[in-house]
Design an enzyme around this catalytic site. Structure first.
Site, PDB file in Angstrom:
ATOM      1  N   GLU A  58      30.498 106.997 133.285  1.00  0.00           N
ATOM      2  CA  GLU A  58      29.902 107.666 132.128  1.00  0.00           C
ATOM      3  C   GLU A  58      28.674 108.481 132.530  1.00  0.00           C
ATOM      4  OE1 GLU A  58      32.391 104.313 131.022  1.00  0.00           O
ATOM      5  OE2 GLU A  58      30.646 104.468 132.353  1.00  0.00           O
ATOM      6  N   GLN A 116      18.910  99.709 150.097  1.00  0.00           N
ATOM      7  CA  GLN A 116      18.433 100.409 148.908  1.00  0.00           C
ATOM      8  C   GLN A 116      18.299  99.416 147.758  1.00  0.00           C
ATOM      9  OE1 GLN A 116      21.429 102.922 147.344  1.00  0.00           O
ATOM     10  NE2 GLN A 116      20.271 103.544 145.554  1.00  0.00           N
ATOM     11  N   GLU A 154      23.503 109.288 148.145  1.00  0.00           N
ATOM     12  CA  GLU A 154      24.416 108.164 147.944  1.00  0.00           C
ATOM     13  C   GLU A 154      25.761 108.644 147.406  1.00  0.00           C
ATOM     14  OE1 GLU A 154      24.441 103.822 145.693  1.00  0.00           O
ATOM     15  OE2 GLU A 154      23.292 105.458 144.817  1.00  0.00           O
ATOM     16  N   SER A 164      23.510  95.934 148.590  1.00  0.00           N
ATOM     17  CA  SER A 164      24.383  95.754 149.764  1.00  0.00           C
ATOM     18  C   SER A 164      23.543  95.626 151.026  1.00  0.00           C
ATOM     19  CB  SER A 164      25.338  96.948 149.905  1.00  0.00           C
ATOM     20  OG  SER A 164      26.119  97.123 148.752  1.00  0.00           O
ATOM     21  N   SER A 182      27.627 104.867 137.179  1.00  0.00           N
ATOM     22  CA  SER A 182      28.875 104.593 136.475  1.00  0.00           C
ATOM     23  C   SER A 182      29.610 105.885 136.130  1.00  0.00           C
ATOM     24  CB  SER A 182      28.607 103.794 135.200  1.00  0.00           C
ATOM     25  OG  SER A 182      27.914 104.599 134.257  1.00  0.00           O
TER      26      SER A 182
END
Length: 427
Positions: free
Chosen positions: A391, A149, A267, A184, A389
């Site tokens: 947030e 991805q 994901e 990754s 994240s």
């Protein structure tokens, strides 16, 4: 077990278990009975990210590919997949049965395919044209093709819609230029899902388009990124005039944000559902407290119970989510709750081991079960960013799950901003 014929009688769970067990018995070894955990015995490795050399990784990947091809050819590689695409066309309950059975045997690590099959393949199934789906999906589930991805950029991580990688149309092809980061598995992947900007004049969420790219195409440059853990699990990827056929576009032009959301929801489901150690992790931490003589300390016991409580709540929440997926619902914003719950449990584990081990965590004395936890604590910040994240996750849950007002931003209209700009002070 061959792909299911829709006109044939439906296979029963008993038949499935019997056939699957026969296949596993013939092709893998049963796991030995797990011994009760004893402090100081067994492997001493607590790292979040396995740091292996490239040669060992290649060997592990080859073994994982061989096993996946074998079980795909037997009908167990894509149990819920459409039969016309090489799947077995069975309900999700059979996939759960297979996972339970396979877990009883020693088989190669399938983590190499987690991103490709957990995130990229569902996006291809939902958004690619039928010819590309027919070409790629059977090969991905058989592990002939490994996927990655390519979303984040140096200036567009949590705010993915700010990405600047561009794709310019040239007849029946697109030319891609730009940089992606934190990818990754890019170094061993064959294809990648990429989101690029195709119209710089549209609002940032509306000028994006998704593509499937050949990672071996001319102009693709994969470079490893060294982490503070010492390993290089992630990569940065440069695209220099990389050509992609329009047939390998995902969805409509300038509608790539919807494509990205499909991938991101899958994901977050994959990350959140992974767990941070479960009962085994809690058992190790309890043994650690006992070994260092702090198991009677009230604060230590409270921190240990935080780990247990967060883990229990996470498992219950994940079970509810997975039941919904098995019932046919697609992943939605509630997947962010799973990611948030996982991070909370992992943070509690980091707090516990840091306070319990103290200097043993940063100075390698050779003592079993101490410095090895440094790999966990150092890897934890990456998990707070991966898949969105903390947030961003809170904003998604607040706005799309709880229905709270959208947070004002530079690309949104705020009534407070209008008031400030549109009024004159009288004094």
């Amino acid at each position: 077990m061959a792909a299911v014929d829709t006109d044939a009688p439906e296979i029963t769970e008993e038949q499935f278990v019997a056939e699957a067990t026969e296949f596993l018995e013939a092709n893998a070894k049963r796991k030995t009975e797990r011994r009760e955990f004893v402090w100081g015995q067994g492997p001493d490795n607590a790292a979040l990210f396995e740091e292996v050399d490239r040669e060992a990784e290649r060997q592990d990947l080859a073994a994982a590919k061989e096993w996946r091809a074998k079980k795909f050819d037997a009908g167990y590689g894509w149990i819920t997949g459409p039969s016309e695409l090489g799947g077995s066309g069975l309900p999700r309950k059979f996939e759960r049965l297979w996972m339970q059975l396979e877990g009883q045997f020693d088989t190669p690590d399938g983590g190499f395919f987690g991103i490709g099959l957990g995130m990229v393949a569902p996006t291809i199934l939902a958004h690619a044209n039928p010819e590309v789906s027919s070409e790629l999906l059977p090969r991905m589930y058989r592990a002939d093709v490994v996927g990655c991805q390519l979303f984040s950029e140096p200036g567009a991580g949590s705010d993915l819609a700010s990405l600047q990688m561009r794709a310019d149309r040239d007849g029946e092809e697109w030319i891609l230029n730009g940089q992606k980061v934190w990818t990754s598995g890019a170094h061993y992947s064959d294809v990648g899902e990429v989101i690029a900007r195709t119209d710089f004049d549209l609002p940032k969420h509306q000028g994006l388009t998704g593509f499937i790219v050949d990672m071996d195409a001319p102009g693709v440059d994969v470079r490893p990124l060294r982490q503070m853990t010492g390993g290089a699990n992630f990569n940065e990827v440069y695209f220099n005039d990389v050509r992609v056929l329009d047939s390998h576009r995902l969805g409509d032009v300038n509608q790539g944000w919807g494509v990205a959301l499909t991938t991101l929801m899958n994901e977050r489901a994959s990350i959140g559902g992974g767990g941070a150690g479960g009962a085994g992790g809690f058992t190790k931490l309890a043994a650690m407290a006992q070994h260092f003589g702090v198991d009677d300390d009230a604060l230590t016991r409270q921190k240990l119970m935080n780990v247990y409580t967060y883990g229990k709540v996470l498992s219950w929440s994940n079970q509810r989510t997975m039941d919904g997926l098995h019932a046919g619902r697609t992943p939605g914003p509630e997947m962010s709750l799973a990611k948030m719950g996982l991070i909370r449990q992992m943070g509690a584990m980091c707090d516990f081991v840091s306070d319990t081990l103290e200097l043993r965590l940063v100075a390698d004395t050779g003592e079993w079960g101490t410095f090895s936890w440094a790999g966990y604590v150092l890897g934890f910040p990456a998990m707070r960013i991966a898949g969105g994240s903390d947030e961003v996750m809170r904003n998604i849950v607040g706005e799309r799950v709880l229905g709270l007002p959208k947070e004002p931003g530079i690309d949104t209209t705020s009534p407070f901003r209008e008031l400030k700009v549109g009024t004159q002070r009288s004094e």
